[in-house]
Structure formats: structure tokens, C-alpha cells
Scaffold this motif. Structure first.
Motif, PDB file in Angstrom:
ATOM      1  N   ASN A   1      38.492  34.202  38.168  1.00  0.00           N
ATOM      2  CA  ASN A   1      39.809  33.868  38.709  1.00  0.00           C
ATOM      3  C   ASN A   1      39.885  32.403  39.130  1.00  0.00           C
ATOM      4  N   LEU A   2      38.739  31.793  39.413  1.00  0.00           N
ATOM      5  CA  LEU A   2      38.730  30.357  39.705  1.00  0.00           C
ATOM      6  C   LEU A   2      39.251  29.575  38.503  1.00  0.00           C
ATOM      7  N   VAL A   3      38.907  29.991  37.299  1.00  0.00           N
ATOM      8  CA  VAL A   3      39.299  29.272  36.087  1.00  0.00           C
ATOM      9  C   VAL A   3      40.794  29.423  35.807  1.00  0.00           C
ATOM     10  N   SER A   4      41.426  30.468  36.305  1.00  0.00           N
ATOM     11  CA  SER A   4      42.873  30.620  36.138  1.00  0.00           C
ATOM     12  C   SER A   4      43.645  30.003  37.302  1.00  0.00           C
ATOM     13  N   GLY A   5      42.920  29.421  38.262  1.00  0.00           N
ATOM     14  CA  GLY A   5      43.578  28.788  39.407  1.00  0.00           C
ATOM     15  C   GLY A   5      44.065  29.782  40.436  1.00  0.00           C
ATOM     16  N   THR A   6      43.561  31.021  40.388  1.00  0.00           N
ATOM     17  CA  THR A   6      44.040  32.071  41.290  1.00  0.00           C
ATOM     18  C   THR A   6      42.977  32.474  42.314  1.00  0.00           C
ATOM     19  N   ALA A   7      42.049  31.566  42.577  1.00  0.00           N
ATOM     20  CA  ALA A   7      40.997  31.833  43.559  1.00  0.00           C
ATOM     21  C   ALA A   7      40.540  30.524  44.185  1.00  0.00           C
ATOM     22  N   VAL A   8      39.956  30.652  45.359  1.00  0.00           N
ATOM     23  CA  VAL A   8      39.330  29.507  46.036  1.00  0.00           C
ATOM     24  C   VAL A   8      37.984  29.956  46.587  1.00  0.00           C
ATOM     25  N   ARG A   9      37.107  28.988  46.724  1.00  0.00           N
ATOM     26  CA  ARG A   9      35.834  29.222  47.400  1.00  0.00           C
ATOM     27  C   ARG A   9      35.812  28.344  48.632  1.00  0.00           C
ATOM     28  N   ILE A  10      35.397  28.957  49.734  1.00  0.00           N
ATOM     29  CA  ILE A  10      35.290  28.258  51.005  1.00  0.00           C
ATOM     30  C   ILE A  10      33.822  28.161  51.377  1.00  0.00           C
ATOM     31  N   ARG A  11      33.320  26.937  51.486  1.00  0.00           N
ATOM     32  CA  ARG A  11      31.930  26.663  51.841  1.00  0.00           C
ATOM     33  C   ARG A  11      30.960  27.493  50.988  1.00  0.00           C
ATOM     34  N   PRO A  12      31.029  27.378  49.658  1.00  0.00           N
ATOM     35  CA  PRO A  12      30.189  28.209  48.794  1.00  0.00           C
ATOM     36  C   PRO A  12      28.699  28.048  49.031  1.00  0.00           C
ATOM     37  N   GLY A  13      28.242  26.884  49.421  1.00  0.00           N
ATOM     38  CA  GLY A  13      26.822  26.701  49.702  1.00  0.00           C
ATOM     39  C   GLY A  13      26.364  27.445  50.940  1.00  0.00           C
TER      40      GLY A  13
END
Length: 182
Positions: free
Chosen positions: A93-105
Motif C-alpha cells: 500500500n506504500l507503493v500506491s500512496g495509501t500508507a505511511v510508516r512512522i519511525r520504521p527503524g
């Protein structure tokens, strides 16, 4: 007309992400995914699908910042290059622009338990407010506590209805993200 179609074809992949929206090969270039501002956060912007998805994900980011954990300039990512993610999984969903990641590390995929009970309660409040339109990767079979994504298929009426409600909150004094009165 031909040139516009060619530009669009350079951006669009023809392949759906897990939630059914088309994944895009590039951002900020004739597709549906652009870098958008996140008012109230110290980030330059986040790459998301413009329109109702943008309204919803920016709202989630703002509530996370105000109620879960204060975010820093490099703590938020959106669109990713399709070659770096697996198709068919929620991260697509990140690739479709319909997701975000918050502080993935800070919240690596495959690991649970990155949040304190008060933080989890705030995340649950955000999800409850979104009425099933947003899903948290921490609830997935293979957890990704950094991931928040649109969980409804294209055409689901709940997405535009929720986006409209968020826009009304944003224009009403004492309402919206950070007000404590949602």
C-alpha cells in the motif's frame, strides 16, 4: 492528449496494491502520489495519494504526533519505490500512496511490543475514529507497528465520508487533531 497519456503511463504500474489501488512507479510526476504538507509536524511533507487518502493519512499522522509520540523531521515516510517492497502484503500500500510508516527503524517489521500502554490506547483511539477505514500494521499477522494504511477497497463510501468529516473538524475551532475533542 498522447503526451499526457505517456506521462501517466510512466507513473502508473497497472498492478494493484493490497488494498486494490494501483501502485505507482514514481511519485510527484503525473500520477496520483505527490508530496503533501503535514500541518503541525516538523516534516517537509509525505508522499501520499492526493485527495481523500491524503486527508485521512495526514490526520492519522497529526494525531499520532500529538497523542502518541512527538515526531521529528525524518520520522515519517510514505510512497516507496515498488522494487523495494513485496507485492500483495500490506506494505504494498506504500507503493500506491495509501500508507505511511512512522519511525520504521524504531518499530521493525515482524516485532510486537514497541509501544507503552498509554500509546497503544491512543493508537486504538485513532483507529476507532477511523471506523475501519485505516488499519494499523501492528494488528496484522506479521506485525509492522510503523505502518498505517487505508484498509478499504476503491469505491468504499466510508473513505470519502470520513475525509469529509475530518475536513469539517479541521475547519471547526476546538475540533480536529490535537484538540482532544474529536
Amino acid at each position: 492528449m498522447r503526451r499526457a497519456r505517456e506521462r501517466s503511463e510512466r507513473a502508473l504500474s497497472g498492478v494493484p496494491s493490497a488494498n486494490g489501488r494501483e501502485m505507482e512507479k514514481i511519485a510527484d510526476a503525473h500520477g496520483h502520489v505527490y508530496t503533501r504538507p503535514v500541518p503541525g509536524l516538523p516534516v517537509e511533507g509525505v508522499r501520499v495519494r492526493i485527495g481523500d487518502v491524503e486527508t485521512l493519512l495526514v490526520h492519522v499522522l497529526r494525531r499520532f504526533h500529538y497523542e502518541v509520540e512527538e515526531l521529528r523531521p525524518d520520522d515519517v515516510t510514505g510512497w516507496h519505490n515498488p522494487s523495494r517492497l513485496r507485492k500483495g502484503l500490506p506494505e504494498s500500500n506504500l507503493v500506491s500512496g495509501t500508507a505511511v510508516r512512522i519511525r520504521p527503524g524504531a518499530y521493525p517489521a515482524g516485532v510486537r511490543g514497541g509501544f507503552w500502554p498509554r500509546q497503544l490506547a491512543a493508537i486504538r483511539s485513532i483507529l476507532d475514529e477511523c471506523d475501519g477505514v485505516v488499519r494499523w500494521g501492528g494488528d496484522d499477522k506479521r506485525p509492522d507497528e510503523a505502518l498505517f494504511y487505508v484498509a478499504v477497497a476503491p469505491g468504499d463510501a466510508r473513505l470519502p465520508q470520513l475525509a469529509e468529516r475530518i475536513v469539517r473538524w479541521n475547519w471547526t475551532p476546538g475540533r480536529g487533531a490535537g484538540s482532544g475533542a474529536i
